[in-house]
Design a protein around this motif. Structure first.
Motif, PDB file in Angstrom:
ATOM      1  N   GLY A 232      -1.145  48.707   9.109  1.00  0.00           N
ATOM      2  CA  GLY A 232      -0.177  49.651   8.566  1.00  0.00           C
ATOM      3  C   GLY A 232       1.102  49.017   8.037  1.00  0.00           C
TER       4      GLY A 232
ATOM      5  N   THR B 279       4.492  48.194   6.955  1.00  0.00           N
ATOM      6  CA  THR B 279       5.714  49.013   6.839  1.00  0.00           C
ATOM      7  C   THR B 279       5.611  50.286   7.674  1.00  0.00           C
ATOM      8  OG1 THR B 279       6.277  48.248   4.632  1.00  0.00           O
ATOM      9  CG2 THR B 279       6.990  50.479   5.193  1.00  0.00           C
ATOM     10  N   TRP B 280       4.440  50.903   7.617  1.00  0.00           N
ATOM     11  CA  TRP B 280       4.268  52.227   8.221  1.00  0.00           C
ATOM     12  C   TRP B 280       3.909  52.136   9.699  1.00  0.00           C
ATOM     13  CZ3 TRP B 280       6.776  55.100   5.101  1.00  0.00           C
ATOM     14  CH2 TRP B 280       6.844  54.701   3.763  1.00  0.00           C
TER      15      TRP B 280
ATOM     16  N   TYR C 202      11.259  55.527  12.296  1.00  0.00           N
ATOM     17  CA  TYR C 202      12.491  56.297  12.508  1.00  0.00           C
ATOM     18  C   TYR C 202      12.311  57.739  12.039  1.00  0.00           C
ATOM     19  CZ  TYR C 202      13.103  55.200   7.534  1.00  0.00           C
ATOM     20  OH  TYR C 202      12.917  55.075   6.190  1.00  0.00           O
TER      21      TYR C 202
ATOM     22  N   SER D  91       8.468  48.870  -8.376  1.00  0.00           N
ATOM     23  CA  SER D  91       7.315  49.675  -8.789  1.00  0.00           C
ATOM     24  C   SER D  91       6.774  50.482  -7.629  1.00  0.00           C
ATOM     25  CB  SER D  91       6.208  48.734  -9.294  1.00  0.00           C
ATOM     26  OG  SER D  91       5.702  47.956  -8.224  1.00  0.00           O
TER      27      SER D  91
ATOM     28  N   PHE E 110      -0.867  47.375   3.721  1.00  0.00           N
ATOM     29  CA  PHE E 110      -1.784  47.792   2.661  1.00  0.00           C
ATOM     30  C   PHE E 110      -2.293  46.599   1.856  1.00  0.00           C
ATOM     31  CE2 PHE E 110       0.306  52.079   3.080  1.00  0.00           C
ATOM     32  CZ  PHE E 110      -0.836  52.721   3.524  1.00  0.00           C
TER      33      PHE E 110
ATOM     34  N   TRP F  43       5.776  49.793  11.481  1.00  0.00           N
ATOM     35  CA  TRP F  43       7.073  49.427  12.061  1.00  0.00           C
ATOM     36  C   TRP F  43       8.151  50.499  11.900  1.00  0.00           C
ATOM     37  CZ3 TRP F  43       6.888  45.422  15.139  1.00  0.00           C
ATOM     38  CH2 TRP F  43       5.989  44.371  14.885  1.00  0.00           C
TER      39      TRP F  43
ATOM     40  N   LEU G  13       9.475  44.127   2.307  1.00  0.00           N
ATOM     41  CA  LEU G  13      10.513  44.735   3.146  1.00  0.00           C
ATOM     42  C   LEU G  13      10.013  44.756   4.589  1.00  0.00           C
ATOM     43  CD1 LEU G  13      11.423  47.674   0.745  1.00  0.00           C
ATOM     44  CD2 LEU G  13      12.707  45.576   1.085  1.00  0.00           C
TER      45      LEU G  13
ATOM     46  N   VAL H 286      -2.175  36.668   5.863  1.00  0.00           N
ATOM     47  CA  VAL H 286      -1.148  36.992   6.856  1.00  0.00           C
ATOM     48  C   VAL H 286      -0.592  38.373   6.534  1.00  0.00           C
ATOM     49  CG1 VAL H 286       0.930  36.214   8.029  1.00  0.00           C
ATOM     50  CG2 VAL H 286      -0.579  34.545   6.957  1.00  0.00           C
TER      51      VAL H 286
ATOM     52  N   SER I 205      16.740  54.111   4.506  1.00  0.00           N
ATOM     53  CA  SER I 205      16.332  54.522   5.857  1.00  0.00           C
ATOM     54  C   SER I 205      17.393  55.415   6.484  1.00  0.00           C
ATOM     55  CB  SER I 205      16.101  53.296   6.746  1.00  0.00           C
ATOM     56  OG  SER I 205      15.161  52.446   6.163  1.00  0.00           O
TER      57      SER I 205
ATOM     58  N   ALA J 158       0.391  38.116   2.745  1.00  0.00           N
ATOM     59  CA  ALA J 158       0.490  39.559   2.489  1.00  0.00           C
ATOM     60  C   ALA J 158       1.541  40.097   3.447  1.00  0.00           C
ATOM     61  CB  ALA J 158      -0.855  40.225   2.699  1.00  0.00           C
TER      62      ALA J 158
ATOM     63  N   GLU K 260      -1.805  39.147  12.206  1.00  0.00           N
ATOM     64  CA  GLU K 260      -0.804  40.219  12.135  1.00  0.00           C
ATOM     65  C   GLU K 260       0.011  40.255  13.432  1.00  0.00           C
ATOM     66  OE1 GLU K 260       0.444  42.855   9.975  1.00  0.00           O
ATOM     67  OE2 GLU K 260       1.714  42.918  11.759  1.00  0.00           O
ATOM     68  N   THR K 261       1.331  40.290  13.282  1.00  0.00           N
ATOM     69  CA  THR K 261       2.227  40.337  14.440  1.00  0.00           C
ATOM     70  C   THR K 261       2.048  41.626  15.244  1.00  0.00           C
ATOM     71  OG1 THR K 261       3.837  39.208  13.042  1.00  0.00           O
ATOM     72  CG2 THR K 261       4.643  40.079  15.117  1.00  0.00           C
TER      73      THR K 261
ATOM     74  N   CYS L 174       7.514  58.114   2.425  1.00  0.00           N
ATOM     75  CA  CYS L 174       7.520  57.407   1.147  1.00  0.00           C
ATOM     76  C   CYS L 174       8.403  58.160   0.154  1.00  0.00           C
ATOM     77  CB  CYS L 174       6.107  57.260   0.605  1.00  0.00           C
ATOM     78  SG  CYS L 174       5.213  58.802   0.451  1.00  0.00           S
ATOM     79  N   ASP L 175       8.850  57.463  -0.873  1.00  0.00           N
ATOM     80  CA  ASP L 175       9.643  58.141  -1.898  1.00  0.00           C
ATOM     81  C   ASP L 175       8.982  58.038  -3.275  1.00  0.00           C
ATOM     82  OD1 ASP L 175      10.209  55.514  -2.405  1.00  0.00           O
ATOM     83  OD2 ASP L 175      12.287  55.616  -1.717  1.00  0.00           O
TER      84      ASP L 175
HETATM   85  C1  LIG Z   1      11.023  52.639   4.992  1.00  0.00           C
HETATM   86  C2  LIG Z   1      10.257  52.155   3.806  1.00  0.00           C
HETATM   87  C3  LIG Z   1       9.789  53.052   2.876  1.00  0.00           C
HETATM   88  C4  LIG Z   1       9.066  52.608   1.780  1.00  0.00           C
HETATM   89  N1  LIG Z   1       8.632  53.508   0.864  1.00  0.00           N
HETATM   90  C5  LIG Z   1       7.942  53.084  -0.191  1.00  0.00           C
HETATM   91  C6  LIG Z   1       7.466  53.995  -1.186  1.00  0.00           C
HETATM   92  O1  LIG Z   1       7.684  55.181  -1.113  1.00  0.00           O
HETATM   93  N2  LIG Z   1       6.797  53.499  -2.236  1.00  0.00           N
HETATM   94  C7  LIG Z   1       6.546  52.175  -2.374  1.00  0.00           C
HETATM   95  O2  LIG Z   1       5.950  51.793  -3.356  1.00  0.00           O
HETATM   96  N3  LIG Z   1       6.952  51.301  -1.463  1.00  0.00           N
HETATM   97  C8  LIG Z   1       7.645  51.715  -0.378  1.00  0.00           C
HETATM   98  N4  LIG Z   1       8.076  50.799   0.539  1.00  0.00           N
HETATM   99  C9  LIG Z   1       7.718  49.391   0.382  1.00  0.00           C
HETATM  100  C10 LIG Z   1       6.528  49.076   1.287  1.00  0.00           C
HETATM  101  O3  LIG Z   1       6.897  47.966   2.022  1.00  0.00           O
HETATM  102  C11 LIG Z   1       5.278  48.845   0.472  1.00  0.00           C
HETATM  103  O4  LIG Z   1       4.978  50.004  -0.234  1.00  0.00           O
HETATM  104  C12 LIG Z   1       4.012  48.465   1.222  1.00  0.00           C
HETATM  105  O5  LIG Z   1       3.844  49.205   2.372  1.00  0.00           O
HETATM  106  C13 LIG Z   1       3.984  46.995   1.521  1.00  0.00           C
HETATM  107  O6  LIG Z   1       2.734  46.642   2.006  1.00  0.00           O
HETATM  108  P1  LIG Z   1       2.412  45.127   2.352  1.00  0.00           P
HETATM  109  O7  LIG Z   1       1.099  45.108   2.980  1.00  0.00           O
HETATM  110  O8  LIG Z   1       2.639  44.317   1.163  1.00  0.00           O
HETATM  111  O9  LIG Z   1       3.557  44.714   3.357  1.00  0.00           O
HETATM  112  P2  LIG Z   1       3.947  45.333   4.749  1.00  0.00           P
HETATM  113  O10 LIG Z   1       3.526  46.740   4.854  1.00  0.00           O
HETATM  114  O11 LIG Z   1       5.369  45.037   4.942  1.00  0.00           O
HETATM  115  O12 LIG Z   1       3.071  44.514   5.754  1.00  0.00           O
HETATM  116  C14 LIG Z   1       3.329  43.172   6.016  1.00  0.00           C
HETATM  117  C15 LIG Z   1       2.774  42.841   7.370  1.00  0.00           C
HETATM  118  O13 LIG Z   1       2.865  41.453   7.533  1.00  0.00           O
HETATM  119  C16 LIG Z   1       3.162  41.203   8.861  1.00  0.00           C
HETATM  120  N5  LIG Z   1       3.774  39.871   8.933  1.00  0.00           N
HETATM  121  C17 LIG Z   1       4.874  39.441   8.281  1.00  0.00           C
HETATM  122  N6  LIG Z   1       5.106  38.158   8.596  1.00  0.00           N
HETATM  123  C18 LIG Z   1       4.149  37.791   9.465  1.00  0.00           C
HETATM  124  C19 LIG Z   1       3.865  36.585  10.136  1.00  0.00           C
HETATM  125  N7  LIG Z   1       4.606  35.505   9.992  1.00  0.00           N
HETATM  126  N8  LIG Z   1       2.785  36.537  10.947  1.00  0.00           N
HETATM  127  C20 LIG Z   1       1.996  37.621  11.121  1.00  0.00           C
HETATM  128  N9  LIG Z   1       2.235  38.794  10.501  1.00  0.00           N
HETATM  129  C21 LIG Z   1       3.289  38.872   9.685  1.00  0.00           C
HETATM  130  C22 LIG Z   1       4.118  42.289   9.253  1.00  0.00           C
HETATM  131  O14 LIG Z   1       4.117  42.505  10.637  1.00  0.00           O
HETATM  132  C23 LIG Z   1       3.561  43.474   8.491  1.00  0.00           C
HETATM  133  O15 LIG Z   1       2.723  44.244   9.273  1.00  0.00           O
HETATM  134  C24 LIG Z   1       8.824  51.227   1.635  1.00  0.00           C
HETATM  135  C25 LIG Z   1       9.310  50.326   2.562  1.00  0.00           C
HETATM  136  C26 LIG Z   1      10.037  50.780   3.629  1.00  0.00           C
HETATM  137  C27 LIG Z   1      10.545  49.780   4.615  1.00  0.00           C
END
Ligand SMILES: Cc1cc2nc3c(=O)[nH]c(=O)nc-3n(C[C@H](O)[C@H](O)[C@H](O)COP(=O)(O)OP(=O)(O)OC[C@H]3O[C@@H](n4cnc5c(N)ncnc54)[C@H](O)[C@@H]3O)c2cc1C
Length: 859
Positions: free
Chosen positions: A43, A45-46, A51, A436, A17, A48, A144, A13, A188, A140, A37-38, A56-57
Motif C-alpha cells: 500500500g 503511501t496508503w 491521518y 501528474s 502501487f 502509512w 512522498l 524496493v 495533509s 519503487a 518493504e519496510t 486522494c485528490d
Molecule cells: C497523503 C498523500 C496523498 C496523496 N494523494 C495522491 C493523489 O491523490 N494522487 C496522486 O497521483 N498521488 C498522490 N500521492 C502521491 C502518492 O505517493 C502516489 O500516488 C503513490 O501512492 C506512490 O506509490 P509508490 O509505490 O511509488 O510509492 P509509495 O506508495 O510511497 O511506496 C513506497 C514504499 O517504499 C517503501 N520504502 C521506501 N524506502 C524503503 C527502503 N529503504 N526499504 C524498504 N522499503 C522502502 C515505503 O515503506 C513505501 O511503502 C499522495 C501522497 C500522499 C503522501
C-alpha cells in the motif's frame, strides 16, 4: 521465491502501487523477483498516511490501476475521492487477487546497495541482515515516502502525545477533550484539520505558509463525470496516458487575459464548483506561465477565502501571497476555511510570530506560550529524492549516489543515472511524477523498465546505463522547461526548499505526461538512444541527445503539427500572404515604442515603397537601422516583423525603419536587392527629416530580409555609399545552391521547410541568376565590409549557409560575431514574447545594433 533465496534477477524496493505492479510485470516476463518493504503490508503511501481525512485528490476513477482491466468491474469506488482506508483496501485486494505477498519480504528496510562491476550484480543489504544479490535493482520507494524531520527546536522535549501525519497510528487517535496543535498547513494538514477540530476541545494551527485550496465537493461521483470512462474505458485510459497530467481533460485554448473579466470570473466559478485539482490551473492555458494571468486566479481564490472566513485578520493570514497558484501543490479540502470560523479553532501566523521552541508542555512562539495535550506534525516529506538517497547506494568505481547528487539529482528521464548500471527509479526526479496523476506515471515507468529488461535478455545483454551526455542534456532540457513556467519561483518542495541543506533544483519534469511518454518511447525506437548496453554479445554505446529542441520551440512545433495546416507552397501566393498576415496577427505585439510613423520612400525603380519607422521612447536624435523583413522575397511587409522591430528599437535605443521592398513573383530578382540599396541610401540621406542622426545607417534583417541586408552592405561598398556601420543578419539566405547538410537534415519538420524555401527561390530568381552575389551574397567580395553579427539556428535548413557566411566574412577580415543558437529554429527568434528561450539571440541583435550605431555616431 523463498525466504532463503539470496540471488534473484530483480530486487524491487517498496510495495506501494509502483512496486506491486513492477512485481506483476517481472513475473509475467519470467524474471525471478523479490520486493523488500519496510512496512508489514502493501500500500505504500496508503499504508502509512492514516491521518483523519487522508484521501486522494485525483478522482478515484483516474487514480486507479489500468493494467488489470477486470479490476474496473471488480472494484467500485464509493466516493469521488476515496479515503485512505478504501485505497489501502484496494491495494490489498490487488495483492490478494494476484497473490503478490508471496514475493514480498515485509518488515525489511533496505539500508545500502553496491554494484559489483565484475559480476554485474547488485548486492542489497537490509536491516534484517539478509542480503540479496540481483542483476537489476528497482527503487519503487515513492516520491512522498520519506517524512521530513521537523526543523523546530525542542521537538524531542514535548511530553504529551506526538503524531506525524505520515506515520499515523493504525488504531487511530481520539482527540476528544484535548488541546491539540497542528504544525504545518500543506495537503495533509488541510485534509486533517477539519476532522481534528471536530473532535478536539481546542485546536491551534501553526502556519508558516498558507496554501491555495478549493472545495473537493466529495461524495458519490456523478454519472455525468463517470460517463466518458464507462463509455469506453480503454479510450479513456489512453487519453489519460497522452494527456498533460494523467487525467483526460480538454486543453484550454485561451489565456486568462484573453477573455472579459466576466467570462474569466465565470470560468473560475465553474472551476471552484467542479472541485478538481487539475482544474485549478487548467482553466486557462497560461496560468502557470504568465504572472499576470496567475494573479487573476490568485485574486479569485483570495476573494473566496475572504468570503468564507469571518475574521478578516484570519482570512488575510490564510491568503497565500508569496507564491503563484499551482507553483506549490494546491489542495482540495472539505470545510477547511470554514473550520477557522469555529470558536475553539485558532490560527497562529508564524510569519508574524515564529515558533521559538517546543517545550515540555507545548509550543512557545516569540510572543506567547501555548499548552497542549497533543501535537500533530504535518510537516511534509523530503520529496522525490529522500527515499532514494535514504539508501546508501554505491555504483561503479565506488561512486555513491549521495555524492553524485550532491548538487541535485541528475538522471536520464528520471529512470536511471550514469555510473549506476541496472539501477532503476520509478517516478524518479526528472520524470513527471508528482506533477501528474501518479498512477499513470507509475504504470508508464513500470512498463518501460520491464520492456527494457526483456530487451536486454533477448539481446544477450546484461547491463544498461545512461551516458553522461544524455543525462546532462535531459536535466538541462527539464530545467529549460521549468524556466518557461512560474514553478521555480516558489519556495516549494518541488524545488527541495522545504528540507534544510537540500540542493534547490526543480525536481519533476514539467513537460507533461503525454509528451514525456512520447520521449521515452522514442528513446526505445531509436535503439535506446542515450544508453550504453553491455553484455556477452558486446558493448553498444548509443550516445546522443533525445530532446535537442528548446522546449518552447518543441511545443510550438507540436502545436503547429496538431493544427494540420497545408504546406505554404500549396496555398498559392495570395493564400500564403493571407496566411502569413493571419498568423502574424496571433503573435504577441512586442514592446511599446515611443512613436510609430508610416510613410513611403522611393524604390530602385521609383516605385514608392512603404516603410514603418519605430522611434524609441527616449529623447533623440537616435541613430538609424534599416530593417528588411523575412518572407522569402514573396511574403511579408513593412509591418510583418513588427514585434521584432519594436524589440530592436527599444533595446538598441535606435530608430528602426522597416522597409517593404518589392516582392516576387510580381518583381523578381534583383528588385528586392536593388530596393535594399535604394532604401538604405534614401534613409541615410533623410536621417535628419526622420528625426535621427543622418549619414550612417546599420542594416538588419531576417531570413530573405537578412539576404537583402547582406546584399545591401555589399552593394553600398561597391557603390561607395551609403555608409553602413554594421549588419545584423538573422538566419540569412546566403547561397542559392541549397546543397549543404542542413538543407537535408532540417528539410522538414522545423517550421521553414526546404519545399517552401525552393518555392521562394523559384518565385524570386532564375537558376542562372543565383550565382550572382546580389542573390547569393556568399559568392560576393567580402573584403572591406562593415562588422557583422550572424545568427544561425541549429534546426534551420539555412543554418549552414549562415555559418558559411560568418566564416567567409571572418576569412575576409571582417569583424564578425557569429552566434549559433542550439535548439532553435528559423522562426523562433523573431517571435518576441512567445519564444522565451531565444531571448538571448534577440538581445544580441539589439546589442550589436547599439554598438555599431553608437560607434559610428561617435566616430
Ligand atoms: C497523503 C498523500 C496523498 C496523496 N494523494 C495522491 C493523489 O491523490 N494522487 C496522486 O497521483 N498521488 C498522490 N500521492 C502521491 C502518492 O505517493 C502516489 O500516488 C503513490 O501512492 C506512490 O506509490 P509508490 O509505490 O511509488 O510509492 P509509495 O506508495 O510511497 O511506496 C513506497 C514504499 O517504499 C517503501 N520504502 C521506501 N524506502 C524503503 C527502503 N529503504 N526499504 C524498504 N522499503 C522502502 C515505503 O515503506 C513505501 O511503502 C499522495 C501522497 C500522499 C503522501
Amino acid at each position: 521465491m523463498t525466504e532463503s533465496s539470496s540471488e534473484v534477477d530483480v530486487v524491487i524496493v517498496g510495495a506501494g502501487f509502483a512496486g506491486m505492479y513492477e512485481l506483476v510485470r517481472m513475473r509475467r516476463a519470467g524474471f525471478s523477483a523479490i520486493v523488500l518493504e519496510t512496512a508489514d503490508d502493501v500500500g505504500g503511501t496508503w499504508y502509512w498516511n492514516r491521518y483523519p481525512g487522508a484521501r486522494c485528490d485525483i478522482l478515484s476513477v483516474d487514480y486507479s490501476y489500468s493494467w488489470d482491466p477486470d479490476l474496473q468491474q471488480e472494484w467500485t469506488w464509493s466516493e469521488r475521492y476515496a479515503a485512505q482506508p478504501e485505497i489501502l483496501r484496494y491495494a490489498q485486494f490487488v495483492a490478494d487477487k494476484h497473490d503478490l505477498r508471496r514475493d514480498v519480504r515485509f518488515n525489511t528496510r533496505v539500508t545500502s546497495a553496491e554494484w559489483n562491476d565484475d559480476t554485474h550484480r547488485w548486492v542489497i543489504h537490509t536491516d534484517t541482515g539478509d542480503d540479496l544479490t540481483c542483476r537489476h535493482y528497482i527503487m519503487a520507494t515513492g516520491c512522498l515516502s520519506m517524512p521530513k524531520v521537523p526543523d523546530i527546536e525542542g521537538t524531542d522535549r514535548f511530553g504529551g502525545e506526538v503524531y506525524f501525519t505520515s506515520t499515523w497510528p493504525h488504531d487511530g487517535v481520539d482527540f476528544t477533550g484535548k488541546r491539540v496543535a497542528v504544525i504545518g498547513t500543506g495537503s495533509s494538514a488541510v485534509q486533517s484539520i477539519p476532522l481534528i477540530a471536530a473532535e478536539a476541545d481546542q485546536l491551534t494551527v501553526f502556519q508558516r505558509t498558507p496554501n491555495f485550496s478549493i472545495p473537493a465537493r466529495n461524495g458519490p461521483i456523478s454519472d455525468e463525470r463517470l460517463a466518458p470512462f464507462l463509455a469506453d474505458p480503454d479510450a479513456y485510459r489512453d487519453e489519460a496516458r497522452r494527456s498533460a497530467a494523467g487525467v483526460p481533460r480538454e486543453t484550454p485554448l485561451e489565456g486568462a487575459l484573453m477573455v472579459s473579466d466576466e467570462e474569466r470570473t465565470a470560468r473560475y466559478e465553474a472551476m471552484w464548483e467542479a472541485g478538481e485539482l487539475l482544474g485549478i490551473t487548467g482553466t486557462f492555458n497560461d496560468t502557470l506561465a504568465n504572472a499576470e494571468s496567475n494573479d487573476t486566479l490568485r485574486d479569485f481564490i483570495h476573494g473566496k477565502i475572504r468570503s468564507i472566513v469571518k475574521d478578516p485578520e484570519v482570512a488575510e493570514a490564510l491568503c497565500p501571497t508569496n507564491h503563484y497558484v499551482g507553483t506549490k501543490r494546491a489542495c482540495l479540502d472539505t470545510n477547511y476555511y470554514e473550520t477557522y470560523n469555529l470558536p475553539h479553532v485558532r490560527l497562529v501566523d508564524l510569519r508574524k510570530d515564529p515558533i521559538s521552541t517546543i517545550t515540555e508542555t507545548g509550543v512557545d512562539t516569540e510572543s506567547e506560550s501555548f499548552e497542549f495535550d497533543a501535537i500533530v506534525f504535518a510537516t511534509g516529506f523530503d520529496a522525490m529524492t529522500g527515499a532514494i538517497v535514504g539508501v546508501d547506494i554505491t555504483g561503479r568505481d565506488g561512486l555513491t549516489l549521495k555524492e553524485k547528487w550532491a548538487e541535485g539529482p541528475v538522471t536520464y528521464l528520471g529512470l536511471m543515472t550514469a555510473g549506476f548500471p541496472n539501477l532503476f527509479m520509478i517516478t524518479g526526479p526528472g520524470s513527471p511524477s508528482v506533477l501528474s496523476n501518479m498512477m499513470v506515471s507509475i504504470e508508464q515507468h513500470v512498463d518501460w523498465i520491464a520492456d527494457a529488461l526483456v530487451h536486454l535478455r533477448e539481446n544477450d545483454l546484461d547491463t544498461i546505463e545512461p551516458t553522461e551526455l544524455a543525462e546532462t542534456r535531459w536535466v538541462q532540457h527539464s530545467n529549460e522547461f521549468a524556466d518557461l513556467t512560474l514553478m521555480p519561483t516558489a519556495n516549494s518542495w518541488y524545488m527541495g526548499v522545504n528540507v534544510p541543506g537540500k540542493p534547490q533544483v526543480f525536481l519533476p519534469y514539467p513537460g507533461g505526461v503525454g509528451r514525456y511518454r512520447v520521449t521515452c518511447d522514442e528513446v526505445v525506437e531509436r535503439d535506446y538512444l542515450g544508453f550504453a548496453l553491455d553484455g556477452p554479445s558486446g558493448r553498444i554505446v548509443n550516445d546522443g541527445i533525445i530532446r535537442e529542441l528548446a522546449p518552447d520551440v518543441q511545443v510550438m512545433l507540436e502545436t503547429m503539427a496538431e493544427m494540420g495546416l497545408p504546406p505554404i507552397e500549396t496555398m498559392g501566393v495570395d493564400g500564403a500572404r493571407e496566411f502569413m498576415t493571419a498568423s502574424g496577427a496571433m503573435m504577441p505585439p512586442g514592446p511599446d515604442v515611443g512613436e510609430i510613423v508610416d510613410g513611403t520612400l522611393p524604390g530602385a525603380d521609383g516605385t514608392p515603397l512603404e516603410y514603418r519607422l519605430f522611434r524609441p521612447p527616449t529623447d533623440g536624435p537616435h541613430p538609424i537601422a534599416v530593417y528588411f523583413h523575412g518572407g522569402g522575397w514573396v511574403l511579408g511587409s513593412a509591418t510583418s516583423d513588427d514585434p521584432l522591430c519594436r524589440y530592436l528599437c527599444v533595446h538598441s535605443n535606435s530608430i528602426i525603419v522597416s522597409v517593404n521592398y518589392r516582392h516576387a513573383p510580381e518583381a523578381r530578382f534583383p528588385a528586392a536587392a536593388d530596393d535594399g540599396l535604394a532604401a538604405a541610401t534614401w534613409i541615410a540621406d533623410h536621417g535628419e527629416e526622420l528625426g535621427g542622426i543622418p549619414g550612417q545607417v546599420a542594416v538588419a534583417g531576417w531570413s530573405a530580409g537578412a539576404n537583402v541586408a547582406a546584399v545591401t552592405a555589399q552593394q553600398a561598398k561597391l557603390a561607395g555609399g551609403p555608409a553602413i556601420s554594421g549588419q545584423v543578419l538573422l538566419c540569412p539566405v546566403t547561397d542559392g545552391t541549397t546543397e549543404r547538410p542542413s538543407h537535408t537534415e532540417n528539410a522538414d519538420g522545423y517550421g521553414l521547410t526546404m519545399a517552401v524555401m525552393n518555392w521562394f527561390w523559384d518565385h524570386y530568381c532564375d537558376r542562372d541568376d543565383r550565382a550572382d552575389p546580389k542573390a547569393s551574397p556568399l559568392l560576393g567580395d567580402l573584403t572591406g565590409l562593415p562588422p557583422a553579427l550572424v545568427i544561425t539556428c541549429q534546426f534551420d535548413p539555412l543554418r549552414d549557409e549562415g555559418d558559411a557566411y560568418a566564416a567567409a566574412l571572418a576569412d575576409a577580415g571582417v569583424s564578425v560575431q557569429h552566434l549559433q543558437c542550439p535548439g532553435q529554429t528559423h522562426t523562433a527568434v523573431p517571435a518576441v514574447g512567445a519564444m522565451i528561450t531565444s531571448e538571448y539571440a534577440r538581445a544580441a541583435m539589439a546589442d550589436a545594433l547599439r554598438s555599431y550605431l553608437r560607434t559610428a555616431a561617435n566616430a
